[in-house]
Design a protein around this motif. Structure first.
Motif: not given
Length: 367
Positions: A14-22, A192-197
């Motif tokens: 993806t190119m969503g939010q997250g460290g990989t995308e940055r 700060i981070g994705r709202l995931s488990r």
């Protein structure tokens, strides 16, 4: 073929939010003036707009984690067209399935690079096959150790390049949330981070309730979006914490937010080499993080931050209270955090390491 003549495809889920995308965006910034062409493919997201602003073509593809045979066939066909149309000579993958597709679709004439961003223990046969004969970047030493011990990959073929962020050189801009909640003079703690488990936000919320009982002037910001948002908001309501915990969604400039926090919490259950502590260090903010592989390479207990065991929200609350009570400790940790950012995690160091790696891989491929 020299680096300047390479046509590069950056391949992410993806190119969503997250460290990989940055990291993908950082690579675009570094490589665009140094290669002939750079394009990106993913299933889209909020950061596609940034690619557009950079003048970089983005190709929308199906989610590469899908297991439907028809979707896989469709994805292969789409990727084959992209590679042919753009005359791709180098593919840099940022997901295991991206590496899998790259290996299926390419011959030895195309240079293949994979950046390993996380620590895994599953899909061993698939990962080994996809990574074999691929040039590997590990974002940290623990990620490299994972690749060599679990997946039995050759240590000599894995290069560690630490993640990094650019320094924050702008004026801090107050968010509306600070005005609307009258936060002047309050102790503000952010996660700060994705709202995931993976990010363990549940334990941050529970710890925040414990802290607020002792320190009523505390306020907690949760920055990010994700699949667990509704569940986390329900938990906050059930715990009676809506007045002092605020969800502000995905924010583009997290460093700006961090400048206005007293300190940052990273409550993750697992990571590879997270950007959040590095971003915090870049604006001289310390972090309470979980004592997990990857995070413990960045945060050193009582040197530049504090560490607690994952899921232990009582201990997390105690560490937050400790920092609230001890301003001298905060200042000591903040000072070292910024020094570590400058010496270990600066963007200039990252830029040099990436360019050196690319030049080495291109030269090796020419032989």
């Amino acid at each position: 073929m020299k680096l300047k003549k390479q046509n590069v495809l950056l391949f992410a889920r993806t190119m969503g939010q997250g460290g990989t995308e940055r990291v993908v965006l950082q690579l675009c910034d570094i490589l665009k003036p140094r290669v002939n062409k750079i394009v990106v493919c993913s299933n889209g997201g909020v950061n596609v707009k940034k690619l557009d602003n950079m003048g970089i073509e983005h190709y929308q593809i199906p989610d590469i984690t899908g297991k439907n045979p028809l979707d896989i066939i469709q994805t292969i066909a789409i990727l084959r067209k992209i590679i042919k149309k753009e005359k791709i000579t180098l593919i840099h993958s940022h997901h295991r399935m991206a590496a899998f597709y790259s290996k299926i679709l390419t011959t030895n004439h195309i240079i293949k690079i994979i950046t390993a961003h996380n620590i895994f223990k599953d899909k061993i046969r698939l990962t080994r096959w996809a990574y074999k004969s691929t040039n590997i970047i590990a974002v940290g030493n623990e990620v490299k150790k994972n690749l060599t011990t679990i997946f039995k990959l050759n240590s000599n073929k894995i290069k560690v390049v630490y993640n990094a962020v650019k320094p924050f050189k702008e004026e801090s801009e107050k968010l509306d949330i600070f005005e609307s909640n009258n936060l002047s003079g309050k102790i503000i703690i952010g996660n700060i981070g994705r709202l995931s488990r993976q990010k363990g936000m549940e334990y941050f919320i529970r710890a925040a309730v414990e802290v607020h009982e002792s320190f009523p002037d505390t306020f907690f910001l949760i920055v990010g979006a994700g699949e667990d948002e509704l569940k986390l908001k329900v938990l906050t309501k059930v715990l009676g914490a809506e007045d002092f915990i605020s969800f502000i969604g995905y924010q583009e400039n997290v460093q700006n937010i961090m400048t206005q926090l007293n300190f940052v919490v990273l409550s993750s259950l697992w990571e590879g080499f997270p950007l959040t502590p590095i971003e915090s260090f870049s604006v001289s903010k310390t972090v309470i993080g979980t004592n997990i592989a990857g995070t413990d390479e960045i945060i050193e207990n009582y040197r530049n931050g504090l560490l607690v065991e994952p899921k232990d929200y009582i201990s997390l609350a105690e560490k937050m209270k400790e920092l609230i009570n001890d301003t001298e400790l905060i200042h000591t940790l903040e000072k070292q955090a910024f020094v570590d950012f400058q010496t270990k995690f600066s963007f200039e160091k990252y830029r040099k390491d990436i360019i050196d790696f690319y030049n080495t891989m291109v030269a090796k491929h020419e032989k």
